[in-house]
Design an enzyme around this catalytic site. Structure first.
Site, PDB file in Angstrom:
ATOM      1  N   ASP A  99      -2.389  -4.309   3.194  1.00 13.97           N
ATOM      2  CA  ASP A  99      -2.550  -4.630   4.610  1.00 13.97           C
ATOM      3  C   ASP A  99      -3.476  -5.839   4.806  1.00 13.97           C
ATOM      4  O   ASP A  99      -4.439  -6.028   4.050  1.00 13.97           O
ATOM      5  CB  ASP A  99      -3.118  -3.423   5.365  1.00 13.97           C
ATOM      6  CG  ASP A  99      -2.086  -2.317   5.523  1.00 13.97           C
ATOM      7  OD1 ASP A  99      -0.905  -2.565   5.234  1.00 13.97           O
ATOM      8  OD2 ASP A  99      -2.466  -1.202   5.928  1.00 13.97           O
ATOM      9  N   TYR A 113       1.222  -5.532  13.079  1.00 11.08           N
ATOM     10  CA  TYR A 113       0.099  -4.832  12.452  1.00 11.08           C
ATOM     11  C   TYR A 113      -0.783  -4.196  13.517  1.00 11.08           C
ATOM     12  O   TYR A 113      -1.108  -4.809  14.529  1.00 11.08           O
ATOM     13  CB  TYR A 113      -0.723  -5.810  11.609  1.00 11.08           C
ATOM     14  CG  TYR A 113      -1.725  -5.125  10.723  1.00 11.08           C
ATOM     15  CD1 TYR A 113      -1.326  -4.164   9.804  1.00 11.08           C
ATOM     16  CD2 TYR A 113      -3.075  -5.426  10.806  1.00 11.08           C
ATOM     17  CE1 TYR A 113      -2.233  -3.526   8.985  1.00 11.08           C
ATOM     18  CE2 TYR A 113      -3.999  -4.798   9.990  1.00 11.08           C
ATOM     19  CZ  TYR A 113      -3.574  -3.859   9.084  1.00 11.08           C
ATOM     20  OH  TYR A 113      -4.489  -3.212   8.284  1.00 11.08           O
ATOM     21  N   GLU A 161       0.802  -1.227   0.000  1.00 11.13           N
ATOM     22  CA  GLU A 161       0.000   0.000   0.000  1.00 11.13           C
ATOM     23  C   GLU A 161       0.829   1.270   0.000  1.00 11.13           C
ATOM     24  O   GLU A 161       0.504   2.236  -0.682  1.00 11.13           O
ATOM     25  CB  GLU A 161      -0.952   0.006   1.209  1.00 11.13           C
ATOM     26  CG  GLU A 161      -2.148  -0.898   1.049  1.00 11.13           C
ATOM     27  CD  GLU A 161      -3.138  -0.735   2.184  1.00 11.13           C
ATOM     28  OE1 GLU A 161      -3.419   0.412   2.558  1.00 11.13           O
ATOM     29  OE2 GLU A 161      -3.617  -1.750   2.706  1.00 11.13           O
ATOM     30  N   ASP A 196      -6.227  -6.845   6.163  1.00 10.68           N
ATOM     31  CA  ASP A 196      -7.558  -6.633   6.719  1.00 10.68           C
ATOM     32  C   ASP A 196      -8.536  -6.455   5.562  1.00 10.68           C
ATOM     33  O   ASP A 196      -8.176  -6.651   4.401  1.00 10.68           O
ATOM     34  CB  ASP A 196      -7.580  -5.420   7.665  1.00 10.68           C
ATOM     35  CG  ASP A 196      -7.097  -4.130   6.992  1.00 10.68           C
ATOM     36  OD1 ASP A 196      -7.018  -4.093   5.739  1.00 10.68           O
ATOM     37  OD2 ASP A 196      -6.796  -3.166   7.705  1.00 10.68           O
ATOM     38  N   ARG A 251      -3.914  -2.790  13.386  1.00 11.84           N
ATOM     39  CA  ARG A 251      -5.387  -2.853  13.392  1.00 11.84           C
ATOM     40  C   ARG A 251      -5.787  -4.264  13.784  1.00 11.84           C
ATOM     41  O   ARG A 251      -5.865  -5.161  12.943  1.00 11.84           O
ATOM     42  CB  ARG A 251      -5.954  -2.464  12.024  1.00 11.84           C
ATOM     43  CG  ARG A 251      -5.645  -1.022  11.646  1.00 11.84           C
ATOM     44  CD  ARG A 251      -6.318  -0.613  10.350  1.00 11.84           C
ATOM     45  NE  ARG A 251      -5.958   0.761   9.992  1.00 11.84           N
ATOM     46  CZ  ARG A 251      -4.958   1.094   9.183  1.00 11.84           C
ATOM     47  NH1 ARG A 251      -4.219   0.125   8.624  1.00 11.84           N
ATOM     48  NH2 ARG A 251      -4.688   2.356   8.909  1.00 11.84           N
ATOM     49  N   GLU A 310     -10.004  -3.792   4.211  1.00 17.78           N
ATOM     50  CA  GLU A 310      -9.645  -2.751   3.256  1.00 17.78           C
ATOM     51  C   GLU A 310      -8.473  -3.203   2.392  1.00 17.78           C
ATOM     52  O   GLU A 310      -8.445  -2.964   1.177  1.00 17.78           O
ATOM     53  CB  GLU A 310      -9.308  -1.447   3.990  1.00 17.78           C
ATOM     54  CG  GLU A 310     -10.481  -0.797   4.693  1.00 17.78           C
ATOM     55  CD  GLU A 310     -11.619  -0.436   3.749  1.00 17.78           C
ATOM     56  OE1 GLU A 310     -11.335   0.097   2.656  1.00 17.78           O
ATOM     57  OE2 GLU A 310     -12.783  -0.698   4.100  1.00 17.78           O
ATOM     58  N   HIS A 313      -5.085 -11.202  13.668  1.00 14.26           N
ATOM     59  CA  HIS A 313      -3.701 -10.766  13.835  1.00 14.26           C
ATOM     60  C   HIS A 313      -3.313 -10.877  15.299  1.00 14.26           C
ATOM     61  O   HIS A 313      -4.151 -10.958  16.191  1.00 14.26           O
ATOM     62  CB  HIS A 313      -3.524  -9.316  13.385  1.00 14.26           C
ATOM     63  CG  HIS A 313      -4.230  -8.988  12.115  1.00 14.26           C
ATOM     64  ND1 HIS A 313      -3.817  -9.458  10.904  1.00 14.26           N
ATOM     65  CD2 HIS A 313      -5.339  -8.250  11.878  1.00 14.26           C
ATOM     66  CE1 HIS A 313      -4.635  -9.018   9.962  1.00 14.26           C
ATOM     67  NE2 HIS A 313      -5.565  -8.281  10.529  1.00 14.26           N
TER      68      HIS A 313
END
Length: 828
Positions: free
Chosen positions: A82, A318, A9, A84, A320, A86, A364
């Site tokens: 990432d 990570y 990203e 997740d 989130r 998104e 995670h």
């Protein structure tokens, strides 16, 4: 040799990964989402399975072109956004755009940006998770449908724009706003209860003296009102001065002795490692960071920071996550560090493990440092100030979570007082016997509960348990006589129960998490959007709903109850989790929510008069001064106003509380046209600024504006005035010279609020406010002076409220620092 293309990203992450993999890999950054629903129009085909119409974002077309070029030259493509929802959506859209390259594509996930973490991710490739993408797509489409359909309702019932922003109503943001509005409603409706606590300062055979509080009088237990506990009929409460005076009078002549002494050891268990919400809460309370700022800094720490010879290194896992899970290797590393740094007694017999919430996705690990070799102090010189603060928080919490419990010696003493009546008093205290995990987080954490600690308390000691301060009680024995120490003697004071506290960003995140609203990846975005829409204002870090925010919420509660219903919003999150796990169909989920919602929208838009919950026009005795027609009182986002009933023939409106005309600024004229300057207040804030009297809303004669001077001459150029810069645009303010944009280009800057008070030591024209809220001081910034004094409420300085020590004045471009002479010569 074959060449692989890896797409992540961010450029920072790409740089770090490129270092680990070498020339056989090309690492590119998508720079976030490359495709999305266009901003204009619905862009969702409601009649054909809610099919979305995606387009490549205008500012990402060059990025897509570069990715297509690299894809043609590569033998295999790894999609590594990432890990997740998104990130999965970004990977899906990249795969869609690169499908014409006809190269093998694999999804890989990097949970930490270290050499080991990257190699582990590349060793376990898989397909793009269609279910996870569907969950993200369902959320995106629901947000577009509800926002697009609901905004026109707000335009019709309230107004179209406020302060240049179109009114909107996000799905999750509306529930978050309701939390803030509901709390404000509670505060307004709160009925304070009067009570008079009674205490006595006592001394036994051994020092020190101590204070005991009345708990029973004449066989009746004293009830102390709280916000949650409203006294019932028959409860004994000292609710007025006369009742309290009668008890204190008896206690002044009473004989005191110790009735019982209870001693027990209390444990304060180590808190779990950070998850997204607890990191945001602690960053808010301990270092004054907003949720969005915390996540921006954590993102940089995750993607990689250049730490010298090693080059870029991902410092944390990570960020989130809603899981407290930790790898065995990381736990062993922490335990080894604790033994070496603190000693064997600080390492528990078995590693500490923590329960994860039942509704957690557990995708995670918890947020932790990637290596125990990278101590915050060792790499401080490579980190920005905010990076160091957040990294230190994460480091300290991870170390603390694997340390022994803190131990307290707790003592509770019951005291009998015999006067005309018999009374019972109680004194409690707890003293830290063994710091345990507190040693890793510092003495400041001993007085307050840290974020996440509530999940492990389970009957164990809380900090300052029962409201008692950490204090030492003297050695006392049952039956021991006590004497009153006067002064202060027997004390009583009037008190009132307090309403619930307003939310701050940290406590709002906690409330969202408890209610199941949002997910770790969305908390910061939810809070940021609520603050950016003119629905909420920050006052001393507290979130206060504006008139617009309150009215909007009450209207939605009455007409669209599901949109702001906590349980319904939380259920959607669970349904999206079910879509991600493959247990639910995303189209059916969207259909079940959208269709009943659309019916209410149609009914609301077709109704001529506003229904219950929306503001309505009220008749008034005012007559239009332009056409003589009656006027009605109407709602306005900033203030109500009177409108002519002859509209649209007559468009006369009059503010209910018209603002007084702006004052003329007497010190100077407009530099552009020589007209008078006026002192105005920026709409929606208390920020004052100067505006030329020639300004008009339409066809202004002069458009000059300037920040409001604060009456201090610039100590560098001696020509300009010190002004506040940046606050009106949402940035952290600083104070600079008014000549910064003139031919002089004076670069004087202060990052602490100046106070117009001469330094008594060096005669400098001003002091600055420093020390934050914990130790507010006024200090002189003149080089070599060193004057400092405590800040009192009477000083009335304009603080920035972030609790940080800011640097001394900066002079860029090779200019020298302010000299003692220069600061002294500056006129006030």
């Amino acid at each position: 040799m074959s060449k692989a293309l890896i797409i992540v990203e961010s450029p920072a992450k790409a740089k770090t990964i490129q270092k680990y993999l070498g020339k056989d890999y090309e690492v590119l950054a998508s720079k976030g989402h490359i495709r999305d629903l266009p901003k204009s129009g619905l862009q969702v085909d409601v009649e054909h399975g809610y099919a979305p119409h995606y387009e490549v974002l205008e500012d990402h077309k060059s990025v897509v072109t570069e990715m297509r070029r690299a894809a043609k030259e590569a033998d295999v493509i790894f999609l590594a956004p990432d890990p997740d929802r998104e990130g999965e959506a970004i990977a899906w859209h990249i795969a869609h755009e690169l499908r014409s390259a006809k190269k093998p594509m694999h999804r890989v996930e990097f949970h930490e940006i270290t050499k080991k973490g990257v190699q582990l991710g590349l060793s376990t490739p898989h397909e793009v998770n269609q279910n996870r993408f569907n969950a993200q797509q369902a959320r995106r489409i629901l947000d577009r449908l509800i926002g697009y359909e609901l905004s026109p309702v707000l335009w019709k019932r309230l107004c179209r724009q406020v302060n240049g922003h179109y009114l909107s109503a996000g799905r999750v943001q509306s529930s978050a706003l309701r939390l803030i509005v509901d709390r404000e409603d509670e505060i307004i409706a709160f009925n304070p209860q009067e009570y008079w606590p009674v205490g006595v300062e006592l001394l036994g055979k051994n020092r020190p003296s101590f204070r005991a509080s009345l708990i029973e009088s004449d066989g009746r237990k004293l009830v102390t009102p709280t916000r949650e506990r409203v006294p019932k009929a028959g409860d004994y409460v000292l609710s007025n001065e006369a009742d309290a005076a009668a008890v204190t009078a008896d206690l002044k002549t009473a004989r005191f002795k110790v009735a019982t002494v209870e001693r027990k050891e209390r444990r304060r268990r180590a808190p779990p490692p950070y998850i997204t919400s607890s990191l945001q809460r602690d960053a808010s309370s301990r270092i004054g960071f907003s949720a969005s700022r915390t996540m921006q800094v954590a993102q940089r720490l995750y993607e990689g920071i250049d730490v010298g010879a090693e080059g870029p290194v991902g410092l944390i896992t990570y960020m989130r996550t809603d899981s407290t899970r930790m790898s065995a290797e990381a736990v062993d590393g922490a335990r080894t560090y604790i033994e070496q740094r603190f000693g064997k007694e600080f390492v528990p017999e078995k590693p500490n493990f923590f329960k994860t919430r039942s509704n957690a996705q557990d995708a995670h690990e918890a947020i932790r440092p990637t290596s125990m070799e990278l101590h915050p102090d060792a790499i401080k010189k490579f980190l920005k100030s905010d990076e160091f603060k957040v990294y230190r928080l994460i480091w300290e919490r991870f170390v603390a979570c694997q340390m022994s419990d803190a131990l307290y010696d707790g003592t509770t003493v019951t005291i009998e007082a015999q006067g005309a009546k018999k009374h019972l008093l109680r004194a409690s205290g707890q003293v830290l016997k063994f710091a345990g995990w507190l040693e890793a987080q510092g003495a400041s954490e001993r007085a307050e509960e840290v974020a996440g600690e509530e999940s492990v308390r389970d009957g164990a000691a809380a900090p300052s348990e029962g409201g008692d301060e950490e204090k030492t009680l003297p050695m006392l024995a049952e039956g021991e006589g006590l004497s009153v120490i006067d002064p202060p003697g027997v004390l009583t004071e009037q008190k009132f129960t307090q309403p619930p506290a307003r939310y701050n960003e940290g406590s709002l995140v906690k409330a969202l998490e408890d209610l199941g609203i949002g997910r770790p990846s969305t908390y910061a975005e939810i809070v940021s959007k609520v603050l950016s829409r003119d629905y909420v204002q920050k006052q001393d870090k507290q979130l206060v709903p504006t008139k617009l925010g309150t009215t909007k919420t009450h209207g939605l509660q009455a007409r669209f109850p599901t949109v702001v219903d906590y349980e319904f919003t939380a259920k959607i999150e669970k349904d999206l989790d079910a879509v991600e796990s493959g247990e639910a169909d995303w189209v059916k989920l969207v259909d079940a929510i959208y269709k009943p919602f659309k019916e209410i929208v149609v009914a609301e838009m077709s109704a001529k008069e506003p229904g219950e919950g929306w503001p309505r026009a009220e008749p008034s005795d005012r007559i239009c001064d332009k056409c003589g027609s009656p006027m009605v009182k109407r709602w306005g986002p900033n203030s109500n106003f009177f409108a002519c009933t002859a509209y649209p023939k007559c468009k006369n409106i009059v503010d209910e509380n018209p603002a007084p005309p702006p004052e003329v600024y007497a010190d100077r004229k407009c530099p552009k046209c020589s007209r008078d300057l006026l002192v105005k207040t920026r709409r929606g804030t208390d920020e004052k600024f100067l505006s030329c009297s020639g300004w008009r809303k339409k066809e202004p004669l002069c458009d000059y504006t300037a920040p409001m001077p604060i009456g201090i001459r610039c100590p560098k150029c001696h020509d300009g005035e010190v002004i506040k810069v940046g606050a009106a645009k949402g940035r952290r303010p600083f104070w600079g010279c008014s000549n910064y944009a003139t031919d002089l280009k004076c670069d004087f800057r202060l990052f602490q609020p100046p106070v117009k008070e001469a330094c008594p030591q060096c005669n400098a024209a001003f002091l600055v406010q420093a020390g934050g809220k914990t130790r507010p001081v006024l200090k002189c910034v003149t080089e070599g002076c060193g004057f400092e004094r405590a800040l009192s409420a009477a000083d009335g300085a304009d603080g920035d409220g972030d609790g940080e020590e800011a640097p001394a004045p900066k002079f860029r471009g090779g200019a020298k620092k302010a000299s003692k002479k220069g600061a002294s010569e500056a006129s006030a």
